[in-house]
Design a protein around this motif. Sequence first.
Motif: not given
Length: 555
Positions: A199-206, A209-214, A166-174
């Motif tokens: 992932y290091e981003y601030k909430s809402g940045e990434y 599709r531009g939306k925060v899932v969580r 596995v790789s690339c597990a962005n919390w806010e994306a799903g």
Amino acid sequence: MTSRFRSTNSGDALNSRTPRRRTVVKAAAATAVLAAPLAAALPARAAEAPAFLHGVASGDPLPDGILLWTRVTPAAEAIPGSGLGPDTQVSWTVARDKAFTSIVTTGSTVATAASDHTVKADIRGLQPATDYWFRFSAGGTDSPAARTRTAPAADAAVPGLRFGVVSCANWEAGYFSAYRHLAARSDLDAWMHLGDYIYEYKSGEYGTRGKVVRPHSPANEILTLADYRTRHGRYKTDPDLQALHHKAPVVAIWDDHEFADNSWSGGAVNHTEGAEGAWSDRQAAAKQAYFEWMPVRPAIAGTTYRRLRFGKLADLALLDLRSFRSQQASTASGSVDDPDRTITGRAQLDWLKSGLKSSDTTWRLVGNSVMISPFSVGSLSADLLKPLAKLLGLPQEGIAVNTDQWDGYTDDRRELLAHLRSNAIRNTVFLTGDIHMAWANDVPVDAGTYPLSPSAATEFVVTSMTSDNLDDIVKVPEGVVSAVAAPVIRAANRHVHWVDTDRHGYGVLDITADRAQMDYYVLSDRTNPNATSSWARSYRTRSGTQTVERTYDPV
């Protein structure tokens, strides 16, 4: 893996392309904001007795040992990154059975705020190729019990190995359904995480599709040790991630987002020196939190490059392609062909070459965070190149290669592939993440003349678990972009057997003496916590061929 509409060049003009600017949040303020919701999430008994809210994990299997991990919450205020909470005695038990009737070893240590109340136990004296169960205890409270497995003996004739990849597990994306589906299997010797565990981003940045899932925790971009600890802590509350950690040992390496987007030895695209502190401080904080929160042994020079062996069948070289690399090539920082620029650093490249040459196993696996196969993007049409550039962080005009991967450090790649050829080193397989697409590649010595130029190795690239890929950036239905882009990419890159630009998922790598096969699985919907999984494709490399071929059934 870069994931923002930004180039590796510096300067205010490029910064203006990014529709955001970071705000420095002091650690004390961040802790105050986080304390209330995280403390409220604790069970009532946590105020009175220790709790294991972040599960348990194991990693880096050896023939005689395994590294065990947990984090204890000794009191309600002792949230990750807080620096609060009393010293707490934590014990561990390792057994041959889930019921813990056949105890193998026990031990204990003191968890303190200095290590964010994380605990590691490097257990030795175990039997090779053996399943074990373990748990931790503190103050009368037991952690969940978990399975782990040791590696085969170094001289063992191993009929087969199977790894989740596995790789690339962005919390806010799903949601992390890939972890859940791997955890549901009963056939994994271990699983590999090839980078971007957080992932290091601030909430809402990434998001997706531009939306925060969580939402992330903390909400700010992570900069300090407290921030990185808090973000790791949030990830470790995910039930699917916990389930997989409870099922099999992990073998992990870091990539850029464990630090900051497109990081290199002296900085990152997503770091503003001064306004966000010194890069050396941020890098040190990220590394400290990573080793506190991950079941990974600190290796050479305090990084993630190290080697594991699985009997006579395979050894696994794990790379660190962030700590020693030169800055990504740009007009200001030099050519991709500059021999003075490096992705590995001299010592790591020499270590890798030496290990590949001296290996006596059937297969030589390389855990590799960014793609080593050449990838020419210049042949793509403008409507495809623009979203691809956004995904890869390329300039919108100009450079037509991804300078963050091995394409940006061609001298290191040329030296490594020449080493494989000149020493007749066979069966080298690169296992790669980062690029948010699935690939099956030959690794040619000279891509410009392939297939007349020989292939020196093969590469299996797994797509992202949740992070945006091309169809997400374009915001079209899944499969639309891949149907157009994949044939164009393959036509311009004849060593590429398959590329899927659009779907999210994971891989299962199965190895026998005759072949190494990657089965690619895709998820139905990353925004659905109950997403289903289905087999998509399989590719293998037969022993001695150094080339990839399609096979029509998963293992």
